[in-house]
Design a protein around this motif. Structure first.
Motif, PDB file in Angstrom:
ATOM      1  N   ILE A 144      13.587   0.117  -2.722  1.00  0.00           N
ATOM      2  CA  ILE A 144      13.077   0.382  -1.372  1.00  0.00           C
ATOM      3  C   ILE A 144      11.642  -0.132  -1.280  1.00  0.00           C
ATOM      4  O   ILE A 144      10.788   0.252  -2.092  1.00  0.00           O
ATOM      5  CB  ILE A 144      13.108   1.877  -1.022  1.00  0.00           C
ATOM      6  N   ASP A 145      11.397  -0.980  -0.307  1.00  0.00           N
ATOM      7  CA  ASP A 145      10.044  -1.406   0.038  1.00  0.00           C
ATOM      8  C   ASP A 145       9.589  -0.466   1.150  1.00  0.00           C
ATOM      9  O   ASP A 145      10.011  -0.588   2.302  1.00  0.00           O
ATOM     10  CB  ASP A 145      10.063  -2.867   0.516  1.00  0.00           C
ATOM     11  N   VAL A 146       8.746   0.499   0.803  1.00  0.00           N
ATOM     12  CA  VAL A 146       8.384   1.545   1.750  1.00  0.00           C
ATOM     13  C   VAL A 146       7.626   0.971   2.948  1.00  0.00           C
ATOM     14  O   VAL A 146       7.844   1.381   4.090  1.00  0.00           O
ATOM     15  CB  VAL A 146       7.553   2.649   1.056  1.00  0.00           C
ATOM     16  N   ASP A 147       6.755  -0.002   2.706  1.00  0.00           N
ATOM     17  CA  ASP A 147       6.021  -0.623   3.819  1.00  0.00           C
ATOM     18  C   ASP A 147       6.970  -1.328   4.780  1.00  0.00           C
ATOM     19  O   ASP A 147       6.866  -1.181   6.003  1.00  0.00           O
ATOM     20  CB  ASP A 147       5.000  -1.627   3.270  1.00  0.00           C
ATOM     21  N   GLN A 148       7.896  -2.106   4.217  1.00  0.00           N
ATOM     22  CA  GLN A 148       8.836  -2.851   5.051  1.00  0.00           C
ATOM     23  C   GLN A 148       9.760  -1.906   5.812  1.00  0.00           C
ATOM     24  O   GLN A 148      10.048  -2.115   6.998  1.00  0.00           O
ATOM     25  CB  GLN A 148       9.658  -3.808   4.188  1.00  0.00           C
ATOM     26  N   LEU A 149      10.210  -0.860   5.143  1.00  0.00           N
ATOM     27  CA  LEU A 149      11.075   0.120   5.802  1.00  0.00           C
ATOM     28  C   LEU A 149      10.349   0.754   6.985  1.00  0.00           C
ATOM     29  O   LEU A 149      10.935   0.945   8.058  1.00  0.00           O
ATOM     30  CB  LEU A 149      11.503   1.193   4.803  1.00  0.00           C
ATOM     31  N   GLY A 150       9.061   1.067   6.796  1.00  0.00           N
ATOM     32  CA  GLY A 150       8.291   1.650   7.882  1.00  0.00           C
ATOM     33  C   GLY A 150       8.175   0.718   9.074  1.00  0.00           C
ATOM     34  O   GLY A 150       8.280   1.142  10.229  1.00  0.00           O
ATOM     35  N   LYS A 151       7.969  -0.584   8.789  1.00  0.00           N
ATOM     36  CA  LYS A 151       7.870  -1.558   9.881  1.00  0.00           C
ATOM     37  C   LYS A 151       9.203  -1.669  10.631  1.00  0.00           C
ATOM     38  O   LYS A 151       9.234  -1.715  11.860  1.00  0.00           O
ATOM     39  CB  LYS A 151       7.482  -2.916   9.317  1.00  0.00           C
ATOM     40  N   PRO A 171       0.796  -1.235   0.000  1.00  0.00           N
ATOM     41  CA  PRO A 171       0.000   0.000   0.000  1.00  0.00           C
ATOM     42  C   PRO A 171       0.825   1.279   0.000  1.00  0.00           C
ATOM     43  O   PRO A 171       0.402   2.283  -0.556  1.00  0.00           O
ATOM     44  CB  PRO A 171      -0.842  -0.122   1.278  1.00  0.00           C
ATOM     45  N   ARG A 172       2.017   1.272   0.605  1.00  0.00           N
ATOM     46  CA  ARG A 172       2.869   2.469   0.606  1.00  0.00           C
ATOM     47  C   ARG A 172       3.847   2.469  -0.576  1.00  0.00           C
ATOM     48  O   ARG A 172       4.411   3.507  -0.889  1.00  0.00           O
ATOM     49  CB  ARG A 172       3.632   2.589   1.929  1.00  0.00           C
ATOM     50  N   GLY A 173       4.049   1.314  -1.191  1.00  0.00           N
ATOM     51  CA  GLY A 173       4.771   1.298  -2.451  1.00  0.00           C
ATOM     52  C   GLY A 173       6.125   0.616  -2.451  1.00  0.00           C
ATOM     53  O   GLY A 173       6.814   0.512  -1.431  1.00  0.00           O
ATOM     54  N   GLY A 199       3.824   9.907   7.854  1.00  0.00           N
ATOM     55  CA  GLY A 199       2.374  10.081   7.852  1.00  0.00           C
ATOM     56  C   GLY A 199       1.818  10.872   6.695  1.00  0.00           C
ATOM     57  O   GLY A 199       0.613  11.072   6.604  1.00  0.00           O
ATOM     58  N   GLY A 200       2.670  11.369   5.784  1.00  0.00           N
ATOM     59  CA  GLY A 200       2.170  12.061   4.607  1.00  0.00           C
ATOM     60  C   GLY A 200       2.171  13.568   4.686  1.00  0.00           C
ATOM     61  O   GLY A 200       1.603  14.239   3.820  1.00  0.00           O
ATOM     62  N   THR A 201       2.797  14.153   5.702  1.00  0.00           N
ATOM     63  CA  THR A 201       2.870  15.609   5.797  1.00  0.00           C
ATOM     64  C   THR A 201       3.769  16.161   4.700  1.00  0.00           C
ATOM     65  O   THR A 201       4.526  15.436   4.058  1.00  0.00           O
ATOM     66  CB  THR A 201       3.435  16.032   7.160  1.00  0.00           C
ATOM     67  N   ASP A 202       3.710  17.489   4.478  1.00  0.00           N
ATOM     68  CA  ASP A 202       4.617  18.118   3.513  1.00  0.00           C
ATOM     69  C   ASP A 202       6.065  18.048   3.990  1.00  0.00           C
ATOM     70  O   ASP A 202       6.993  18.026   3.184  1.00  0.00           O
ATOM     71  CB  ASP A 202       4.226  19.581   3.290  1.00  0.00           C
ATOM     72  N   ALA A 203       6.257  18.045   5.299  1.00  0.00           N
ATOM     73  CA  ALA A 203       7.607  17.906   5.854  1.00  0.00           C
ATOM     74  C   ALA A 203       8.094  16.476   5.647  1.00  0.00           C
ATOM     75  O   ALA A 203       7.321  15.522   5.746  1.00  0.00           O
ATOM     76  CB  ALA A 203       7.602  18.242   7.339  1.00  0.00           C
ATOM     77  N   GLU A 222      11.542   0.540  10.928  1.00  0.00           N
ATOM     78  CA  GLU A 222      11.941   1.756  11.621  1.00  0.00           C
ATOM     79  C   GLU A 222      10.849   2.318  12.530  1.00  0.00           C
ATOM     80  O   GLU A 222      11.058   3.358  13.173  1.00  0.00           O
ATOM     81  CB  GLU A 222      12.378   2.810  10.600  1.00  0.00           C
ATOM     82  N   GLY A 223       9.692   1.645  12.562  1.00  0.00           N
ATOM     83  CA  GLY A 223       8.617   2.107  13.427  1.00  0.00           C
ATOM     84  C   GLY A 223       8.045   3.440  13.007  1.00  0.00           C
ATOM     85  O   GLY A 223       7.625   4.245  13.845  1.00  0.00           O
ATOM     86  N   GLN A 224       8.013   3.686  11.679  1.00  0.00           N
ATOM     87  CA  GLN A 224       7.506   4.935  11.138  1.00  0.00           C
ATOM     88  C   GLN A 224       6.445   4.649  10.078  1.00  0.00           C
ATOM     89  O   GLN A 224       6.529   3.658   9.358  1.00  0.00           O
ATOM     90  CB  GLN A 224       8.632   5.760  10.496  1.00  0.00           C
ATOM     91  N   SER A 225       5.460   5.526   9.984  1.00  0.00           N
ATOM     92  CA  SER A 225       4.437   5.404   8.947  1.00  0.00           C
ATOM     93  C   SER A 225       4.902   6.178   7.716  1.00  0.00           C
ATOM     94  O   SER A 225       4.369   7.225   7.360  1.00  0.00           O
ATOM     95  CB  SER A 225       3.096   5.954   9.457  1.00  0.00           C
TER      96      SER A 225
END
Length: 705
Positions: free
Chosen positions: A122-129, A99-101, A157-161, A131-134
């Motif tokens: 880069i597996d964005v979903d796996q990286l998030g898991k 879902p995150r790409g 989380g999708g912010t502009d930052a 590193e504990g980041q969305s």
């Protein structure tokens, strides 16, 4: 016009003291601006729960949600090239399992043949898991011409930052000890392999009033950022500053852009030693590209040349060699659009300039070539009466990738070469039976006599008025072109398709404020002329009623972001026309918008409410200040994100609270992630489409009570 608006506003406010709210002390709902305040979030949770409790019980909700998720996750989608890196292509792939790409890479040859062999970077979903980041993907900037080092941007989380990290494309790993920047609204680009242009949050005094970088530094590899050399600094009142570089053949040109206002910039050339020289571009011109030693810009006001005046909307070029040598650079005309045309997109390949032109809102692709006797233009053979979008170009060779689609025709990706016919790379399969619907372009007449185009889609053979959803934007030079119905309207997924499948009508209105007819179309809705955008939208609704295509009270107005100002204003101006309003991530409180998040950056678009003369005309249409008790006021659905760091969630929250205080029904859904884009993944996008369909059916469709 300004005096008329100010007088009308004064009469309304005098008769309705609850509307005043001209100061913070007069605003009873200002506490809802505390983005993560406990009381505010409790209220948000209550609104969310009430909306879901009501709408998820609709029989169409589970079906629409599942269908939307299937459409969005369809693995038959086109793997769009996010960039061509030499002889390789990169893509961000999102589906049900990712879902995150997945950021991945393949050879350009196999991609063109339709059989790419992807390697995941880069597996964005796996990286998030891990590193504990969305994490939400925000792109990668890879250094030409080797394309080995990349600056990867990831948003929590999708912010502009976002966070910036250096990545090695060959090894597929983040570089230990490489360039890294913490979470901020940073502006970063390559100066050379071992140096970056950086504008970021350095603490007090480093940001503009709009919350963007005010300083640009050169940061050398292996040094502490505190030692980075200051190249230039802007004023606190500026919008933002950034440095960037462009590879033109074997020459790397470097620039600084100083955004003085949202619509004016000052550009400088940066030499190897970091010194700068101003470019002669008019401040309101838009930088477009660098090609063949020339910087190319689009004019937004006329420019006087020795051979005569060049009209706004044209492309003009200046010699960078002359500027670098200290000589006067005489502007050269690159392309002049006709009065019915507007230049919407520009990109360049190795030796060609590719221009997407709108001709009465229909797309055309032009190939422009520089030569000793000036520029030549050639139209490329692509399907007519379609929406064309430039996707990316090759750095070596002269090929551009474009998509072609219409409301009833799914996107097809073409590789368009200078030397050969356009070649189909991939096509998205049809998601519905297009023969069931008919599309027509029509024109309404606005209050001041302006012809306003709009597209209407209805079931084939339908007669008489139908419940109708009208979507528009009307601002910031952003043209609204017809897209395949599974993607309309913006950020609501396949809502338009679901609405049509239920036997209703969908309209895309090309109102003023956008870029459909070039600079004049935008300027006619700036500041004190904003009322023209609202009049245009209402004129489209009135035209539908006059032509017996729709009826008052069974029309829904839809808009997002700047479109939130639009739909809030038209509902207040003409509550008799609309039965429902969809307002996504909206601007509404124009008295305080410039004090909330990035709002100060839009003063050139709307006006400055702290200037009495500006507030006099803004107060006449500001949605929050003009919301009042009206019989049969249209019911509104607000959708937005808590983490939106561009348009403050307080706008929608305060509107919802005021609706309730006035005894008006309101629907509300605030997603906790996603930033200004609202949905961080397809699951949320599908849920939102289903909720909105249930809302429309309940308020103006077959499920109306």
């Amino acid at each position: 016009m300004v005096a008329r608006l100010a007088l009308a506003a004064a009469l309304v406010f005098a008769a309705n003291p609850i509307l005043a709210q001209d100061t913070d002390a007069e605003d009873p709902y200002i506490w809802l601006e505390e983005i993560k305040g406990e009381r505010a979030l409790e209220q948000v949770d209550a609104w969310n729960a009430a909306t879901e409790e009501l709408l998820t019980k609709s029989p169409e909700y589970p079906v629409a949600r599942a269908w939307a998720k299937q459409i969005l996750d369809d693995d038959r989608q086109i793997a769009m090239p996010t960039a061509i890196l030499g002889n390789q292509v990169v893509n961000l792939w999102r589906d049900a399992a990712n879902p995150r790409g997945l950021w991945r890479i393949a050879s350009l040859d196999t991609y063109l043949e339709g059989s790419p062999q992807w390697r995941v970077l880069i597996d964005v979903d796996q990286l998030g898991k891990e590193e504990g980041q969305s994490w939400v993907w925000h792109g990668a900037n890879c250094l030409a011409p080797e394309y080995r080092r990349c600056l990867v941007s990831l948003s929590p989380g999708g912010t502009d930052a976002d966070v910036v990290r250096e990545f090695d494309l060959a090894t597929g790993q983040f570089i230990e000890g490489g360039f890294t920047l913490p979470e901020a609204k940073s502006n970063v680009d390559w100066f050379d392999e071992d140096t970056l242009f950086v504008g970021t949050d350095e603490g007090a005094g480093s940001l503009t009033e709009s919350g963007y970088p005010r300083l640009v530094r050169l940061w050398k590899r292996g040094t502490d950022f505190a030692q980075a050399e200051l190249v230039t600094e802007g004023e606190v009142s500026d919008i933002s500053l950034n440095g960037f570089s462009v590879l033109d053949g074997d020459t790397r040109w470097r620039f600084i852009r100083r955004g003085v206002t949202f619509w004016t910039d000052r550009f400088s050339m940066v030499r190897d030693d970091g010194s700068t020289t101003a470019l002669p571009l008019p401040e309101d011109a838009e930088y477009e590209a660098v090609l063949a030693g020339q910087v190319i810009a689009k004019l937004n006001s006329p420019l006087a040349l020795p051979e005569g005046q060049v009209e706004a909307g044209a492309l003009v070029a200046w010699s960078l060699g002359d500027i670098a040598a200290g000589r006067e650079a005489t502007p050269e005309v690159v392309f002049r659009p006709t009065p019915a045309q507007a230049i919407e997109e520009v990109d360049n390949s190795e030796s060609k300039l590719w221009v997407k032109v709108l001709d009465d809102v229909s797309g055309k692709l032009l190939e422009l070539t520089p030569g000793p006797d000036g520029w030549t233009s050639r139209a490329k053979d692509l399907p007519t009466n379609s929406t064309i979008q430039l996707v990316t170009t090759t750095g070596k060779g002269d090929t551009t990738f474009v998509t072609v689609e219409s409301m009833l025709t799914p996107p097809t990706l073409y590789a368009v070469s200078s030397e050969a016919e356009a070649r189909v790379v991939a096509s998205q399969p049809a998601q519905f039976d297009a023969s069931k619907f008919a599309v027509e372009q029509r024109f309404a007449t606005s209050k001041d006599g302006t012809r306003v185009p709009y597209y209407i889609v209805r079931p084939e053979g339908a007669e008489g008025p139908l419940p109708t959803l009208i979507h528009a934007y009307g601002g910031f030079r952003s043209a609204q072109t017809p897209k395949y119905l599974t993607a309309e309207p913006y950020r609501s997924g396949p809502l338009a398709l679901f609405w049509l499948e239920s036997g209703n009508a969908y309209v895309l209105a090309n109102i003023r404020g956008g870029g459909e007819y070039g600079p004049r179309w935008h300027e006619d809705a700036l500041r004190e002329k904003r009322i023209n955008a609202f009049d245009d939208f209402n004129a489209v609704a009135d035209d539908l009623v006059k032509e017996r295509l729709a009826e008052p009270g069974r029309i829904a107005a839809s808009g997002r972001s700047n479109g939130g100002v639009l739909v809030g204003a038209v509902a207040n101006l003409r509550p008799d026309l609309y039965g429902a309003v969809i307002s996504g991530s909206p601007l509404d409180d124009m008295r305080r918008y410039n004090k909330l998040l990035a709002g100060a950056s839009w003063v050139a678009e709307y006006g400055d409410p702290d200037v009495p003369g500006d507030w006099a005309f803004m107060r006449a249409w500001s949605p929050y200040q003009n919301l009042r008790a009206v019989k049969d006021y249209p019911t509104v659905f607000y959708y937005l994100s808590t983490l939106d760091d561009r348009v403050h969630p307080g706008h929608a929250r305060k509107m919802a609270a005021k609706h309730e205080a006035l005894g008006q029904t309101v629907y509300y859904h605030e997603y906790k992630e996603g930033g200004h884009s609202v949905g961080a993944d397809h699951t949320e996008d599908a849920k939102r489409a289903a909720l909105l369909l249930a809302f429309l059916n309940r308020e103006i469709g077959g499920g109306r009570e």
